[in-house]
Design a protein around this motif. Structure first.
Motif, mmCIF file in Angstrom:
data_model
loop_
_atom_site.group_PDB
_atom_site.id
_atom_site.type_symbol
_atom_site.label_atom_id
_atom_site.label_comp_id
_atom_site.label_asym_id
_atom_site.label_seq_id
_atom_site.Cartn_x
_atom_site.Cartn_y
_atom_site.Cartn_z
ATOM 1 N N LEU B 42 0.831 -1.205 0.000
ATOM 2 C CA LEU B 42 0.000 0.000 0.000
ATOM 3 C C LEU B 42 0.870 1.262 0.000
ATOM 4 C CD1 LEU B 42 -2.729 1.389 0.097
ATOM 5 C CD2 LEU B 42 -2.715 1.143 2.593
ATOM 6 N N SER B 43 1.882 1.292 0.870
ATOM 7 C CA SER B 43 2.755 2.475 0.937
ATOM 8 C C SER B 43 3.453 2.684 -0.402
ATOM 9 C CB SER B 43 3.814 2.305 2.027
ATOM 10 O OG SER B 43 3.223 1.928 3.229
ATOM 11 N N GLY B 44 3.927 1.596 -0.976
ATOM 12 C CA GLY B 44 4.605 1.689 -2.271
ATOM 13 C C GLY B 44 3.656 2.196 -3.339
ATOM 14 N N ASN B 45 2.424 1.705 -3.299
ATOM 15 C CA ASN B 45 1.430 2.115 -4.295
ATOM 16 C C ASN B 45 1.130 3.611 -4.183
ATOM 17 O OD1 ASN B 45 -1.526 2.498 -5.167
ATOM 18 N ND2 ASN B 45 -0.903 0.572 -6.146
ATOM 19 N N ILE B 46 0.996 4.088 -2.952
ATOM 20 C CA ILE B 46 0.720 5.516 -2.738
ATOM 21 C C ILE B 46 1.877 6.366 -3.251
ATOM 22 C CG2 ILE B 46 0.393 7.290 -0.939
ATOM 23 C CD1 ILE B 46 -2.011 5.531 -1.067
ATOM 24 N N LEU B 47 3.098 5.925 -2.932
ATOM 25 C CA LEU B 47 4.265 6.705 -3.357
ATOM 26 C C LEU B 47 4.377 6.715 -4.891
ATOM 27 C CD1 LEU B 47 6.673 8.356 -2.304
ATOM 28 C CD2 LEU B 47 8.003 6.244 -2.188
ATOM 29 N N ARG B 68 -7.603 -0.804 -2.160
ATOM 30 C CA ARG B 68 -7.970 -1.811 -1.160
ATOM 31 C C ARG B 68 -6.851 -2.838 -0.942
ATOM 32 N NH1 ARG B 68 -12.600 -0.784 0.503
ATOM 33 N NH2 ARG B 68 -12.895 -2.704 1.673
ATOM 34 N N LEU B 69 -5.648 -2.313 -0.882
ATOM 35 C CA LEU B 69 -4.490 -3.196 -0.691
ATOM 36 C C LEU B 69 -4.240 -3.448 0.792
ATOM 37 C CD1 LEU B 69 -1.997 -1.619 -3.239
ATOM 38 C CD2 LEU B 69 -2.766 -3.994 -3.257
ATOM 39 N N PRO B 70 -3.690 -4.601 1.139
ATOM 40 C CA PRO B 70 -3.225 -4.791 2.498
ATOM 41 C C PRO B 70 -2.001 -3.893 2.739
ATOM 42 C CG PRO B 70 -2.517 -6.620 1.118
ATOM 43 C CD PRO B 70 -3.381 -5.729 0.275
ATOM 44 N N PRO B 71 -1.633 -3.522 3.954
ATOM 45 C CA PRO B 71 -2.184 -4.056 5.197
ATOM 46 C C PRO B 71 -3.442 -3.323 5.673
ATOM 47 C CG PRO B 71 -0.368 -2.595 5.670
ATOM 48 C CD PRO B 71 -0.494 -2.640 4.192
ATOM 49 N N HIS B 72 -3.876 -2.268 4.993
ATOM 50 C CA HIS B 72 -5.021 -1.495 5.487
ATOM 51 C C HIS B 72 -6.112 -1.505 4.434
ATOM 52 C CE1 HIS B 72 -2.946 -0.048 9.048
ATOM 53 N NE2 HIS B 72 -1.887 -0.077 8.279
#
Lengths: 310, 98
Positions: B42-47, B68-72
């Motif tokens: 998720l963090s990678g996707n946002i960045l 809707r990716l893990p971990p959140h």
């Protein structure tokens, strides 16, 4: 001409005068020394290397010489020289050969920046390498020496040299440094292994070097593709445990073990990613050499992209 | 940190990010700082989203909901706020001063 073809006295004479040019894999080392103990070690442990004719180029011009002044009094201490400049504190003259080895390690780790340099033993089988990384005393060299005598080709006891332009690993098959109980263990495990003189270090440890096998020396221009990465830990009396390590975690651990990852910047990142992408990575804890080697022989590197069977 | 919905985000000027996807993680090399970061999906996707289009905070929220990716899987705006704060602390992103 091979080093073994020279008598010890001839080799000592060469080292005292013009020095010895040695090609070790992709590196050329020019070594000069007036210290007899250094010549004895070179004659025994580099026996299968070719002496190069004098060449205009060497990666490293190094030497081990008696200290000047009071430290050199009665020729008791020696210094390591790189480009004729002294490095490190002097050591007792009896440690002249280990000093040559340690100093050469320093030169490679600091200056061979055409490679990503990872602190790791490396061996090869079927064109793929295995990296063995460990904390000091973690059993890396012992396992490396054992694998050498079970069909693996020695690349290095100390360095993985990964070429930054194509990601292949270059051999630098120098003597394997063993300490304390490991010396007797490898002698009994591999009766054919040739050892140089034993030394007592200033910390009180016993040191000895195992000569690299002739086949590893003769094939030191043959590179290989990364295949397995093992984070090794020796624990006396324990069994063998092998557990997979996620690629991203392996990447960070290898980066921590690299001498020049930061220096190489984006090139280091790409090169190390290439290592991890073509490797299966594990943690291996062992207390028994035989069992560890059996376990390693069950491992297969991943099939390379574009090399799979139809 | 309180973020306006209209704040625009970009990769820190002078930096270029290099990416490697390894299994369920991203490794990111920041050419500006020379640091390597390990990010979850998720963090990678946002960045990567910030790198691709200089989104507003509102765009990021919508994007995060859509992945809707893990971990959140049900991320909140406070999760995004924390993430952007961490990215800023690491020198990876910065708000655009208009």
């Amino acid at each position: 001409m091979k080093i073994s073809r020279f008598s010890p006295a001839q080799l000592a004479e060469i080292l005292r005068n013009e020095g010895l040019f040695l090609k070790i894999g992709p590196l050329i080392i020019h070594f000069r020394s007036e210290v007899a103990a250094a010549a004895v070690g070179i004659h025994c442990l580099y026996a299968d290397f070719e002496r190069l004719d004098r060449t205009d180029f060497a990666d490293f011009h190094i030497g081990v010489a008696f200290s000047q002044g009071i430290r050199g009094w009665a020729r008791r201490q020696v210094r390591f020289l790189h480009d004729q400049q002294p490095l490190f504190q002097p050591l007792p003259a009896r440690l002249a050969f280990p000093f040559f080895e340690w100093g050469t390690n320093w030169c490679i780790s600091r200056h061979a920046n055409q490679f990503l340099i990872i602190h790791s033993a490396v061996l090869e089988r079927n064109g793929r390498t295995i990296f063995l990384t460990a904390r000091p005393g973690g059993g890396k060299s012992t396992l490396c020496a054992g694998l050498v005598h079970r069909g693996w080709r020695l690349f290095s006891d100390e360095f993985a040299l990964v070429r930054i332009w194509d990601g292949l690993v270059s051999p630098v098959p120098r003597p394997v440094a063993l300490k304390n109980e490991s010396i007797a263990l490898i002698r009994s495990y591999s009766p054919g292994a040739v050892f140089g003189p034993k030394y007592s270090s200033i910390e009180g440890e016993t040191l000895a070097h195992m000569r690299p096998p002739p086949d590893s020396v003769h094939r030191s221009d043959e590179t290989a593709v990364p295949g397995l990465v093992l984070f090794v830990d020796y624990a006396a009396g324990s069994g063998v445990t092998l557990s997979p390590v996620e690629s991203s975690v392996a990447f960070l651990r290898l980066a921590d073990n690299a001498f020049n990852y930061s220096l190489l910047g984006a090139t280091g990142f790409e090169t190390l990613a290439g290592v991890v992408e073509s490797s299966s990575c594990y943690e291996l804890c062992y207390g028994d050499l035989n069992s560890a080697i059996e376990e390693i022989h069950t491992l297969e590197p991943p099939v390379l992209k574009g090399c799979g069977t139809a | 940190m309180s973020l306006s919905d209209e704040t625009v985000w970009r990769i820190t000027q002078g930096s270029e990010l290099l990416w490697k996807r390894l299994e369920d993680d991203f490794l990111v090399y920041d050419t500006g700082s020379g640091n390597t970061h390990l990010l979850d999906l998720l963090s990678g996707n946002i960045l990567q989203f910030i790198q691709s289009c200089r989104p507003t905070t509102r765009d990021l929220c919508a994007h995060m909901d859509s992945t809707r990716l893990p971990p959140h899987r049900n991320p909140s705006s406070s999760y995004l706020e924390n993430l952007l704060e961490r990215f800023q602390r690491l020198g990876l992103v910065e708000p655009v001063r208009l």
